[in-house]
Enzyme design. Structure first.
Site, PDB file in Angstrom:
ATOM      1  N   ASP A  29     -18.316 -20.612  10.226  1.00 45.25           N
ATOM      2  CA  ASP A  29     -18.557 -19.188  10.444  1.00 45.25           C
ATOM      3  C   ASP A  29     -19.545 -19.029  11.600  1.00 45.25           C
ATOM      4  O   ASP A  29     -20.529 -19.767  11.703  1.00 45.25           O
ATOM      5  CB  ASP A  29     -19.113 -18.541   9.176  1.00 45.25           C
ATOM      6  CG  ASP A  29     -19.030 -17.031   9.224  1.00 45.25           C
ATOM      7  OD1 ASP A  29     -18.254 -16.447   8.460  1.00 45.25           O
ATOM      8  OD2 ASP A  29     -19.749 -16.424  10.062  1.00 45.25           O
ATOM      9  N   ASN A  85     -13.598 -11.724   0.398  1.00 42.16           N
ATOM     10  CA  ASN A  85     -13.803 -10.282   0.494  1.00 42.16           C
ATOM     11  C   ASN A  85     -12.444  -9.633   0.720  1.00 42.16           C
ATOM     12  O   ASN A  85     -11.699 -10.048   1.604  1.00 42.16           O
ATOM     13  CB  ASN A  85     -14.743  -9.955   1.649  1.00 42.16           C
ATOM     14  CG  ASN A  85     -16.142 -10.531   1.434  1.00 42.16           C
ATOM     15  OD1 ASN A  85     -16.621 -10.599   0.298  1.00 42.16           O
ATOM     16  ND2 ASN A  85     -16.800 -10.956   2.502  1.00 42.16           N
ATOM     17  N   GLY A  91     -15.842  -5.601   1.418  1.00 39.86           N
ATOM     18  CA  GLY A  91     -16.650  -6.104   2.528  1.00 39.86           C
ATOM     19  C   GLY A  91     -15.875  -6.890   3.563  1.00 39.86           C
ATOM     20  O   GLY A  91     -16.460  -7.599   4.377  1.00 39.86           O
ATOM     21  N   GLN A  92     -14.540  -6.781   3.540  1.00 40.61           N
ATOM     22  CA  GLN A  92     -13.732  -7.531   4.515  1.00 40.61           C
ATOM     23  C   GLN A  92     -13.776  -6.851   5.877  1.00 40.61           C
ATOM     24  O   GLN A  92     -13.548  -5.647   5.992  1.00 40.61           O
ATOM     25  CB  GLN A  92     -12.275  -7.613   4.021  1.00 40.61           C
ATOM     26  CG  GLN A  92     -11.379  -8.429   4.944  1.00 40.61           C
ATOM     27  CD  GLN A  92      -9.964  -8.601   4.397  1.00 40.61           C
ATOM     28  OE1 GLN A  92      -9.609  -8.027   3.369  1.00 40.61           O
ATOM     29  NE2 GLN A  92      -9.162  -9.370   5.102  1.00 40.61           N
ATOM     30  N   HIS A  98      -9.231 -14.941   4.349  1.00 37.13           N
ATOM     31  CA  HIS A  98     -10.112 -16.096   4.555  1.00 37.13           C
ATOM     32  C   HIS A  98     -10.977 -16.325   3.336  1.00 37.13           C
ATOM     33  O   HIS A  98     -11.429 -15.382   2.692  1.00 37.13           O
ATOM     34  CB  HIS A  98     -10.987 -15.924   5.804  1.00 37.13           C
ATOM     35  CG  HIS A  98     -11.690 -14.608   5.898  1.00 37.13           C
ATOM     36  ND1 HIS A  98     -11.060 -13.441   6.264  1.00 37.13           N
ATOM     37  CD2 HIS A  98     -12.986 -14.275   5.662  1.00 37.13           C
ATOM     38  CE1 HIS A  98     -11.934 -12.452   6.263  1.00 37.13           C
ATOM     39  NE2 HIS A  98     -13.105 -12.920   5.890  1.00 37.13           N
ATOM     40  N   LEU A  99     -11.186 -17.590   3.042  1.00 34.86           N
ATOM     41  CA  LEU A  99     -12.132 -17.986   2.014  1.00 34.86           C
ATOM     42  C   LEU A  99     -13.441 -18.341   2.712  1.00 34.86           C
ATOM     43  O   LEU A  99     -13.446 -19.142   3.655  1.00 34.86           O
ATOM     44  CB  LEU A  99     -11.645 -19.240   1.270  1.00 34.86           C
ATOM     45  CG  LEU A  99     -10.642 -19.079   0.121  1.00 34.86           C
ATOM     46  CD1 LEU A  99      -9.356 -18.445   0.601  1.00 34.86           C
ATOM     47  CD2 LEU A  99     -10.376 -20.419  -0.544  1.00 34.86           C
ATOM     48  N   HIS A 100     -14.532 -17.718   2.288  1.00 37.65           N
ATOM     49  CA  HIS A 100     -15.861 -18.157   2.718  1.00 37.65           C
ATOM     50  C   HIS A 100     -16.285 -19.292   1.787  1.00 37.65           C
ATOM     51  O   HIS A 100     -16.143 -19.169   0.560  1.00 37.65           O
ATOM     52  CB  HIS A 100     -16.904 -17.047   2.536  1.00 37.65           C
ATOM     53  CG  HIS A 100     -16.756 -15.866   3.432  1.00 37.65           C
ATOM     54  ND1 HIS A 100     -17.513 -15.691   4.565  1.00 37.65           N
ATOM     55  CD2 HIS A 100     -15.968 -14.761   3.342  1.00 37.65           C
ATOM     56  CE1 HIS A 100     -17.203 -14.542   5.142  1.00 37.65           C
ATOM     57  NE2 HIS A 100     -16.259 -13.957   4.413  1.00 37.65           N
TER      58      HIS A 100
HETATM   59  P1  5GP Z   1     -15.423 -10.851   6.179  1.00 34.91           P
HETATM   60  O1  5GP Z   1     -16.539  -9.871   6.323  1.00 34.91           O
HETATM   61  O2  5GP Z   1     -14.146 -10.332   6.758  1.00 34.91           O
HETATM   62  O3  5GP Z   1     -15.252 -11.368   4.773  1.00 34.91           O
HETATM   63  O4  5GP Z   1     -15.851 -12.137   6.984  1.00 34.91           O
HETATM   64  C1  5GP Z   1     -15.577 -12.324   8.321  1.00 34.91           C
HETATM   65  C2  5GP Z   1     -16.397 -13.498   8.774  1.00 34.91           C
HETATM   66  O5  5GP Z   1     -15.928 -13.904  10.033  1.00 34.91           O
HETATM   67  C3  5GP Z   1     -17.887 -13.199   8.921  1.00 34.91           C
HETATM   68  O6  5GP Z   1     -18.644 -14.065   8.091  1.00 34.91           O
HETATM   69  C4  5GP Z   1     -18.156 -13.424  10.401  1.00 34.91           C
HETATM   70  O7  5GP Z   1     -19.412 -14.006  10.655  1.00 34.91           O
HETATM   71  C5  5GP Z   1     -17.016 -14.331  10.786  1.00 34.91           C
HETATM   72  N1  5GP Z   1     -16.637 -14.184  12.186  1.00 34.91           N
HETATM   73  C6  5GP Z   1     -16.457 -13.028  12.863  1.00 34.91           C
HETATM   74  N2  5GP Z   1     -16.102 -13.276  14.135  1.00 34.91           N
HETATM   75  C7  5GP Z   1     -16.035 -14.622  14.261  1.00 34.91           C
HETATM   76  C8  5GP Z   1     -15.713 -15.489  15.353  1.00 34.91           C
HETATM   77  O8  5GP Z   1     -15.400 -15.066  16.457  1.00 34.91           O
HETATM   78  N3  5GP Z   1     -15.767 -16.819  15.110  1.00 34.91           N
HETATM   79  C9  5GP Z   1     -16.104 -17.324  13.886  1.00 34.91           C
HETATM   80  N4  5GP Z   1     -16.119 -18.657  13.764  1.00 34.91           N
HETATM   81  N5  5GP Z   1     -16.407 -16.534  12.835  1.00 34.91           N
HETATM   82  C10 5GP Z   1     -16.373 -15.204  13.015  1.00 34.91           C
END
Ligand code: 5GP
Length: 112
Positions: A29, A85, A91-92, A98-100
């Site tokens: 991330d 999310n 919070g997406q 995607h899985l964090h």
């Molecule tokens: P969400 O909020 O959709 O669950 O998570 C999206 C995640 O993608 C966030 O943790 C954010 O830091 C990550 N992210 C956003 N843009 C980029 C990027 O350009 N590269 C990488 N590696 N991660 C990203």
């Protein structure tokens, strides 16, 4: 390309790739919320967890197993967290499933 993570799959945007096969990609991330924080995504475009279909069940298992395997490789034997999310209230922010995976720090519950 329709979203940010599709651009990462296509190598149009750089990322630190941890694992790749024909179905999934895992990468760091860009804004880590823990010492270990990576994302596991399907290469197939699935916008949100709500868009997962019955035919994707094996893929969903593969995503989860990839998360576990990499977390252990990265030393998270004492525990880690997997988060998905889903949509705005979840919070997406990136519209590609995607899985964090977060580890190497203590986690609290419930999340905010
Ligand atoms: P969400 O909020 O959709 O669950 O998570 C999206 C995640 O993608 C966030 O943790 C954010 O830091 C990550 N992210 C956003 N843009 C980029 C990027 O350009 N590269 C990488 N590696 N991660 C990203």
């Amino acid at each position: 390309m329709d979203n940010l993570f599709a651009r990462i799959i296509a190598r149009e945007i750089p990322a630190t790739i941890l694992y790749e096969d024909d179905q999934v990609l895992a990468f760091q991330d860009v804004a880590p919320q823990a010492p270990v924080h990576f994302l596991v995504i399907p290469k197939k475009h699935i916008a949100t967890l709500n868009d997962l279909q019955e035919a994707d069940k094996a893929l969903a298992g593969h995503l989860l197993y990839t998360a576990q395997r990499l977390a252990l490789e990265l030393g998270c034997d004492d525990g880690f967290r997997v988060v998905v999310n889903c949509k705005e209230k979840g919070g997406q922010t990136v519209q590609h499933l995607h899985l964090h995976v977060l580890g190497q720090r203590a986690m609290s519950w419930p999340p905010g």
